[in-house]
Design a protein around this motif. Sequence first.
Motif, PDB file in Angstrom:
ATOM      1  N   ASP A  25       0.838  -1.212   0.000  1.00 46.25           N
ATOM      2  CA  ASP A  25       0.000   0.000   0.000  1.00 46.25           C
ATOM      3  C   ASP A  25       0.870   1.259   0.000  1.00 46.25           C
ATOM      4  O   ASP A  25       0.587   2.224  -0.722  1.00 46.25           O
ATOM      5  CB  ASP A  25      -0.921   0.011   1.232  1.00 46.25           C
ATOM      6  N   ILE A  26       1.935   1.250   0.804  1.00 43.29           N
ATOM      7  CA  ILE A  26       2.842   2.403   0.843  1.00 43.29           C
ATOM      8  C   ILE A  26       3.501   2.589  -0.515  1.00 43.29           C
ATOM      9  O   ILE A  26       3.648   3.712  -1.015  1.00 43.29           O
ATOM     10  CB  ILE A  26       3.908   2.223   1.946  1.00 43.29           C
ATOM     11  N   MET A  27       3.889   1.476  -1.132  1.00 44.55           N
ATOM     12  CA  MET A  27       4.521   1.547  -2.452  1.00 44.55           C
ATOM     13  C   MET A  27       3.566   2.149  -3.473  1.00 44.55           C
ATOM     14  O   MET A  27       3.975   2.955  -4.324  1.00 44.55           O
ATOM     15  CB  MET A  27       4.948   0.137  -2.883  1.00 44.55           C
ATOM     16  N   ASN A  28       2.290   1.778  -3.400  1.00 43.40           N
ATOM     17  CA  ASN A  28       1.300   2.346  -4.321  1.00 43.40           C
ATOM     18  C   ASN A  28       1.156   3.852  -4.121  1.00 43.40           C
ATOM     19  O   ASN A  28       1.043   4.615  -5.091  1.00 43.40           O
ATOM     20  CB  ASN A  28      -0.057   1.655  -4.127  1.00 43.40           C
ATOM     21  N   MET A  29       1.174   4.277  -2.850  1.00 39.00           N
ATOM     22  CA  MET A  29       1.057   5.716  -2.579  1.00 39.00           C
ATOM     23  C   MET A  29       2.284   6.476  -3.080  1.00 39.00           C
ATOM     24  O   MET A  29       2.172   7.586  -3.595  1.00 39.00           O
ATOM     25  CB  MET A  29       0.843   5.945  -1.082  1.00 39.00           C
ATOM     26  N   VAL A  30       3.464   5.859  -2.926  1.00 37.55           N
ATOM     27  CA  VAL A  30       4.676   6.486  -3.461  1.00 37.55           C
ATOM     28  C   VAL A  30       4.572   6.577  -4.984  1.00 37.55           C
ATOM     29  O   VAL A  30       4.994   7.566  -5.592  1.00 37.55           O
ATOM     30  CB  VAL A  30       5.930   5.686  -3.046  1.00 37.55           C
ATOM     31  N   GLY A  31       3.980   5.555  -5.591  1.00 41.40           N
ATOM     32  CA  GLY A  31       3.774   5.598  -7.039  1.00 41.40           C
ATOM     33  C   GLY A  31       2.907   6.778  -7.460  1.00 41.40           C
ATOM     34  O   GLY A  31       3.200   7.469  -8.444  1.00 41.40           O
ATOM     35  N   GLU A  32       1.849   7.021  -6.694  1.00 38.38           N
ATOM     36  CA  GLU A  32       0.990   8.178  -6.992  1.00 38.38           C
ATOM     37  C   GLU A  32       1.779   9.478  -6.847  1.00 38.38           C
ATOM     38  O   GLU A  32       1.620  10.413  -7.626  1.00 38.38           O
ATOM     39  CB  GLU A  32      -0.215   8.186  -6.036  1.00 38.38           C
ATOM     40  N   LEU A  33       2.654   9.514  -5.815  1.00 38.56           N
ATOM     41  CA  LEU A  33       3.475  10.702  -5.598  1.00 38.56           C
ATOM     42  C   LEU A  33       4.423  10.928  -6.779  1.00 38.56           C
ATOM     43  O   LEU A  33       4.675  12.062  -7.186  1.00 38.56           O
ATOM     44  CB  LEU A  33       4.269  10.542  -4.294  1.00 38.56           C
TER      45      LEU A  33
END
Length: 698
Positions: free
Chosen positions: A326-334
């Motif tokens: 989930d954190i990786m996905n949020m970093v992807g959005e960033l």
Amino acid sequence: MAFDADEEILQDFLIEAGEILEKLSEQLVDLEQHPDDSDLLNAIFRGFHTVKGGAGFLQLEALVNCCHSAENVFDTLRNHKRQVTAELMDVVLEALDNVNAMFDQVRNREEPTPAPDTLIEALDQLARPESETAAAEPAPEPEPAASNAGQEDQGDITDEEFERLLDALADGQGAPEAAPVPAGEPDTAAVAAAGGDDITDDEFEALLDQLHGKGQFSGATDTPEQAPASPSGGSSDLISDDEFESLLDELHGKGGSPSAAAADAAPAAPAKKVEQPEKTKKPVPEESKKPAPVPAREPAKPAAAAREATPAGETTVRVDTKRLDDIMNMVGELVLVRNRLQRLGSESEDEHMHKAVANLDVVTTDLQSAVMQTRMQPIKKVFGRFPRVVRDLARNMKKEVNLVMHGEDTDLDKNLVEALSDPLVHLVRNSVDHGVEAPDVREQAGKPRAGTVTLSAEQEGDHILLSIADDGAGMDANVLRRKAVEKGLFEQDAADRLTDNECYNLIFAAGFSTKEQISDVSGRGVGMDVVKTRIGQLNGQINIVSEKGKGTSIIIKVPLTLAIMPTLMIMLGDQSFALPLVNVVEIFHLDLTKTNIVDGKECVVVREKVFPLFHIKRWLVHGAAGQAEPENAHVVIVAMGTKQVGFVVDQLVGQEEVVIKPLGRALQGTPGMAGATITGDGRIALIIDVPSLLQHYG
């Protein structure tokens, strides 16, 4: 079976025992190469002992019995009463397989299936010294020896072992050991000998006095030196934490925690104190005369060690991998927001805006790298299984093979570690089976009898290079050409035009095998086809280098992570597409009037190499098929597995990191599309899946 035990305890056992069992497989194969390595023997002994201890706590009797028998074998080995042989290792490795099978059942909350009786008997036989004949019957002897050895290394004894120790003291020492017991205190040995099952607190204190000497922990009145250690006064029955640690050290040996890997040698000396009273009866009173130095010297070390160990234990946190995803996905959005702001910032003339975007870029890149590191695992998790694979396969095929591994600490994404496991097993087995020759054949060719398979990993930029090399017979390009014609893959004239490297890559064709006889190892032409498909799914490349008589190397190149992908952004008409950068080999400008036709396909010759050309705009852009072709265009040479082709594109935008988003329901299953992303200018771009695109259209 105690599955209703505390779930946290069960999880701790599964994690600790899982790590130990992974190591044991590698350690056992290593032991066969270095049979006199005492540190290795001790480490394997401790491994089985620790798993046995955890299994015993959870009442997993089947697992306890198998580990106990294996532990006995290694106690005999480390006491130099038996030699390590290939036959002994076969039995021990079979025991490890059974332990692993039972461990998997426990992980699935199933009752473990006991190991076969024949295996336990074989282990018990190997636990006896070699000099011992079958006629002698010291069958019960290995158990106390193993349990005592376990005390030396692990610092814990079972209730049964403690009862046995009490019985031995009562039976063997009753009269002689009564002497040092002070007047007014009961004779413990006499009470025990009389048949009393329970002993009082006073009797237990007297037993401790017999074992360790009077006056160490009985209060300040007997030994003035200990008065300050008692927090509640001289006559208090309480002992301090340091005194309790010291008592444990004397009973079981110093530093005997199951988790203390370095304590394999240290506990040996103090632990013998438990056994001494049986053999040396007179020194006991002498010990009681000088107890003061024991608490003065020893408590300081465990206390200091405990203080040092505390911060180390608190620096590790167990996190669910889903949370990391989930954190990786949020970093992807960033990353996508960063790309958008960079595009907007480049259009602005505001200097402060440029600085803010530059700072955001640095922070985002660092954050992305840090989050990726949390998902990284050493490839050793995959490499660790290969010593056993090579050893068993070599024995099965009557070959001598040494496995050499480099770069085991190379990190890559957890998902990739799991995905690479099966392809690498196929390749290593293939090297042992097809590559390395039989010892006699190697000797006739002037090579050492033992072949070598080298497995290596290294990081190159944002990719990992894996290599599986052998010093075997190599490949014969002519044999591969003939097989290709026999199987109908090529006409004779087309096969004759194949380069040697193209011939080597034929082994990845479905159903292709050079083996004349099918065995349980290989010969059906399935394994290498699976390898190629799997590596392609990971956006990786695979290549073969071989020299007849010298050996073969198979090189795999895969991205560090699958979450964020570097791409080359291209334009086809007015639509954006992303080509994974791992597939891109080179880019050049081309005069489309200077192409050639070979075997009915349009081709371009670059540096004496022929590349098929594909106008992917005709496939991917609606209405482009009927448009007139420009005279000049950009060509992107892409690699698909072992082949290289040219894609004609209208415009090159540049390199960009993208986050792969799954296609919507309406577009799912579209040939040649791996997903979608949002570009820096805010538009949606489709990510091209090169192998799928060529397979469907080309």
